[in-house]
Design a protein around this motif. Structure first.
Motif: not given
Length: 101
Positions: A4, A63, A92-93, A96, A99-100
């Motif tokens: 991230l 990403t 952001s999508a 996110g 991160t998941a």
């Protein structure tokens, strides 16, 4: 968490190239150049941090591509109408999802 951080660094470098310190992206071409710079930053950072497995590299680069293109190109103001909410979602999508994983 390292992925991230690398993604945010790469997107930040690309954002500086796309819009400079003024923040306004003048053309989609600058957004594509920003994405290329972000990818180079992500690849270099991934190698310098010791990387990880192949899936981590793929997740990081996908990403950076999605977020950087979304953030830069959506911010190109067409007819003077900026779309900041769409740009934030485009940024952001993918972060996110990274991160998941």
């Amino acid at each position: 968490m390292t992925l991230l951080g690398l993604a945010l660094l790469a997107i930040g470098v690309g954002d500086l190239i796309a819009g400079g310190l003024g923040g306004e992206v003048k053309s989609a071409r600058r957004g594509i150049l920003a994405t290329a710079a972000g990818l180079a930053t992500a690849a270099l950072g991934f190698c310098l941090t010791g990387g990880g497995d192949g899936w981590a590299a793929i997740a990081l680069h996908v990403t950076v591509i999605a977020a950087s293109l979304g953030w830069s190109i959506v911010r190109v103001s067409e007819g003077g109408h900026a779309r900041p909410l769409v740009a934030i979602v485009a940024l952001s999508a993918p972060l996110g999802l990274l991160t998941a994983t």
